[in-house]
Write a protein that holds these residues in place. Structure first.
Motif, short mmCIF file in Angstrom:
data_model
loop_
_atom_site.label_atom_id
_atom_site.label_comp_id
_atom_site.label_asym_id
_atom_site.label_seq_id
_atom_site.Cartn_x
_atom_site.Cartn_y
_atom_site.Cartn_z
N PRO A 7 39.64 24.97 52.16
CA PRO A 7 38.53 24.00 52.29
C PRO A 7 37.15 24.65 52.17
O PRO A 7 36.90 25.75 52.68
CB PRO A 7 38.72 23.42 53.69
N PHE A 48 33.48 23.15 53.14
CA PHE A 48 32.75 22.04 53.73
C PHE A 48 31.28 22.12 53.35
O PHE A 48 30.63 23.14 53.56
CB PHE A 48 32.88 22.07 55.26
N THR A 99 36.49 16.60 45.80
CA THR A 99 37.25 15.44 46.27
C THR A 99 36.27 14.31 46.59
O THR A 99 35.91 13.53 45.73
CB THR A 99 38.13 15.79 47.49
N TYR A 135 44.52 18.21 59.22
CA TYR A 135 43.42 17.99 58.27
C TYR A 135 43.88 18.24 56.83
O TYR A 135 43.63 17.44 55.93
CB TYR A 135 42.24 18.89 58.61
N LEU A 136 44.56 19.36 56.61
CA LEU A 136 44.99 19.71 55.26
C LEU A 136 45.97 18.68 54.70
O LEU A 136 45.92 18.35 53.51
CB LEU A 136 45.63 21.10 55.26
N ALA A 138 43.89 15.68 53.68
CA ALA A 138 43.04 15.98 52.52
C ALA A 138 43.88 16.09 51.24
O ALA A 138 43.37 15.82 50.14
CB ALA A 138 42.27 17.27 52.76
N ARG A 139 45.13 16.46 51.38
CA ARG A 139 46.00 16.67 50.21
C ARG A 139 46.07 15.42 49.33
O ARG A 139 46.19 15.51 48.10
CB ARG A 139 47.39 17.06 50.68
N ARG A 148 43.66 15.25 46.40
CA ARG A 148 43.67 16.34 45.43
C ARG A 148 44.56 15.98 44.25
O ARG A 148 45.64 15.41 44.41
CB ARG A 148 44.14 17.63 46.09
N ARG A 175 40.91 25.94 45.73
CA ARG A 175 39.89 25.55 46.72
C ARG A 175 39.51 24.09 46.49
O ARG A 175 39.60 23.58 45.38
CB ARG A 175 38.64 26.44 46.59
N ASP A 201 35.05 19.28 50.74
CA ASP A 201 34.86 18.10 51.59
C ASP A 201 33.37 18.02 51.85
O ASP A 201 32.81 18.87 52.53
CB ASP A 201 35.64 18.27 52.90
N ALA A 245 37.89 28.52 56.58
CA ALA A 245 37.19 27.60 55.68
C ALA A 245 35.75 28.07 55.50
O ALA A 245 35.17 28.73 56.37
CB ALA A 245 37.20 26.19 56.27
#
Length: 595
Positions: A348, A350, A375, A415-416, A419-420, A423, A429, A432, A451
């Motif tokens: 990530p 940020f 994203t 979180y991952l 977020a996936r 993607r 990488r 967010d 991150a």
């Protein structure tokens, strides 16, 4: 049967309920007698539905349950709970609904209302279970399935949400709510072609659907089909010229110049009967932009101020309370708290800070790199923070200090996993760019210690005024008052200065004006901070055809320019409250004040 009195009516209902178990046909007759006198009687409709279900008429039972739901206000408990919800008293509504459901466990209206309430409070798993109980009773009713789809999305399960929405549309292709929710969900998953196809199928069969066409315009804008977006918006205006959201959508493209006829239509629209405060506010914001382009800054500011006041009236914000929260956060994040105990992922990146501070430009530069995927503004860090409060029943961020290593790794993985779904490439990488993540930076540093964090910072008057002239689709309550804005900016600088002090160099700061002045130099420094090799494509970011969902979508499709820099100067006479609230944060920019 006479039912001319409360006592008589209640006795008739009691008799019907008494018959239900051993004589459902008698209960049905009793319900029918009551409904002959009072066709909207909620309790009698529910009795009729229960009797039909016992007699094997599930379709008739479901139709009656729908009729009951349309008249839930006739129920003393549900009506009172709905009134509590309307005034924002969630706990009072909950205290009414839970005992009512304990006594009436199969009442769809109560199940749906409690599910919606629990969903608002962040209890997604319970909300899903309640919606599913309602759906089991009414399997052909779209509302509980829509609720399930919403909760699944908020739990980070958008693919499952899509399945539920597709099920609704398979049974009812003309369901507008499911159409819009499905298109939006697909958009969040970056499945834009599918989202556009959903809208196009619906609009082909329902030409007059205003809300769907507006949503279609928004999606076209996101993918860069700007002229088609404008055509979609103009189509709606041809039917309803006072439509505030559409005028603001055109203004928010930043590239549309309104003519005198447009301005006349917007001004006329301000007096349209029955116009909602939101529509009226967006007309004011659009008129502000139109008059600013025409050089009439005084009139433009008046419209910006009027639009902000309308939104502010319906979106209370307590700057002092937020400042206290920031002070608590600083106190809860001592230097010794941060060791590499969370998830080991380096994926990530940020980008955080104030809205309208240049984060979309930074994102577009990075997303043009072969190793970085752009994203969106992902909601998952603040969402996980809210979930922690519910799960642990402790104040946030103080609870962070007590989290064991395994829990921190689990939060990073949570979180991952969410977020996936955003993607669509195998680049190592991803970005967010939720700006408000600065407030939850402690959670990021603990759960995802590897991150990278970029702080996008812009001159406080340029940034503050840019927010003041922006109508946000949701949230950002601080932005509708100049003094609130200044206090919010100052609190943001204060927390980030604390992070700089306890973790020097951990956050890479990009000063917007320096990026505009030296794009290549600042881009090289940015990439070096992320341990990425320099690539020329990053300087040609405007050639990147990726979808962009933010208000800066059209701006980042052009080469770097200074069009918005210094815009505040034309409005300086009216920016006193912003300047006063900023105080040392303005005087010391781009550095943080010493205190």
């Amino acid at each position: 049967m006479a039912t001319d009195g409360v006592g008589t009516l209640e006795q008739a209902l009691a008799n019907g309920r008494g018959l239900l178990a051993h004589d459902p046909r008698g209960a049905l007759e009793q319900a029918h007698a009551i409904l002959t006198v009072d066709g909207r009687n909620y309790d009698a409709l529910r009795l009729r539905a229960a009797a039909l279900r016992r007699l094997g008429d599930s379709d008739g039972a479901e139709r009656t349950e729908r009729h009951a739901l349309e008249n839930f206000g006739q129920s003393r408990t549900l009506g009172a709970a709905a009134a509590a919800l309307a005034r924002g008293d969630l706990r009072a509504a909950e205290h009414m609904l839970r005992p009512h459901l304990a006594a009436n466990p199969d009442e769809p209206g109560a199940l749906i209302m409690l599910a919606e309430l629990v969903n608002m409070l962040g209890g997604y798993a319970e909300a899903e279970a309640l919606f599913r109980r309602a759906l089991a009773i009414m399997p052909n009713f779209a509302e509980p399935r829509l609720g399930i789809a919403t909760v699944l999305f908020r739990q980070g399960r958008p693919d499952a949400s899509v399945v539920e929405l597709q099920a609704i549309l398979a049974a009812d292709p003309g369901h507008e709510g499911a159409t819009r929710q499905l298109a939006n969900t697909l958009g969040h998953l970056a499945r834009y072609d599918e989202a556009l196809a959903v809208y196009e199928r619906f609009l082909a069969a329902a030409e007059g659907s205003e809300a769907a066409r507006v949503g279609y315009g928004h999606m076209l804008k996101t993918v860069g089909r700007t002229e088609e977006a404008i055509a979609a918006y103009r189509h709606v205006l041809s039917q309803r010229p006072e439509h505030g959201e559409v005028w603001w959508s055109l203004a928010n493209l930043k590239t549309v110049r309104f003519d005198a006829d447009d301005i006349r239509q917007m001004e006329s629209g301000l007096g349209a009967p029955g116009q909602s405060p939101g529509d009226r506010a967006q007309l004011h914001f659009a008129l502000g932009k139109a008059l600013e382009d025409a050089g009439d800054h005084h009139a433009a500011f008046d419209h910006y101020a009027s639009g902000n006041a309308l939104v502010r009236a319906g979106m209370p914000y307590d700057a002092a309370a937020f400042g206290d929260d920031v002070s608590r956060t600083i106190a809860a994040l001592p230097a010794g708290l941060f060791t590499a105990r969370g998830h080991e992922s380096e994926a990530p990146i940020f980008i955080l800070g104030m809205p309208r501070a240049g984060s979309t430009l930074i994102e577009q530069i990075l997303a043009s790199h072969s190793q970085v995927e752009g994203t969106a503004e992902l909601p998952y860090i603040p969402e996980i923070a809210r979930e922690l409060i519910v799960e642990m029943r402790q104040p946030f961020p103080e609870l962070l200090a007590g989290l064991p290593d395994a829990r921190l790794r689990e939060l990073g993985q949570r979180y991952l996993d969410r977020a996936r779904f955003h993607r669509s490439s195998d680049r190592p990488r991803f970005i967010d760019k939720m700006p408000n993540n600065w407030f939850d930076i402690g959670l990021i540093l603990l759960a995802l210690p590897y991150a990278r964090i970029i702080d996008a910072r812009r001159h406080p008057l340029d940034c503050g005024f840019s927010n003041f002239r922006q109508y946000f689709a949701q949230g950002q309550a601080f932005s509708y008052d100049l003094a609130d804005m200044g206090n919010y900016y100052r609190d943001y600088v204060r927390l980030m200065a604390h992070i700089d002090a306890i973790l020097p160099g951990r956050v890479h700061r990009v000063i917007h004006e320096e990026l505009l002045a030296d794009p290549e130099g600042e881009t090289r420094r940015l990439l070096a901070a992320l341990d990425l090799p320099f690539e020329e494509n990053c300087l040609r970011f405007h050639e990147n055809s990726r979808a962009v969902r933010t208000a800066s979508s059209e701006q980042v499709r052009r080469p770097i320019n200074r069009d918005g820099a210094g815009r505040w100067r034309a409005y300086e006479a009216w920016l006193g409250p912003l300047k006063d609230a900023l105080g040392p944060a303005l005087e010391s920019y781009p550095d943080a004040p010493e205190r």
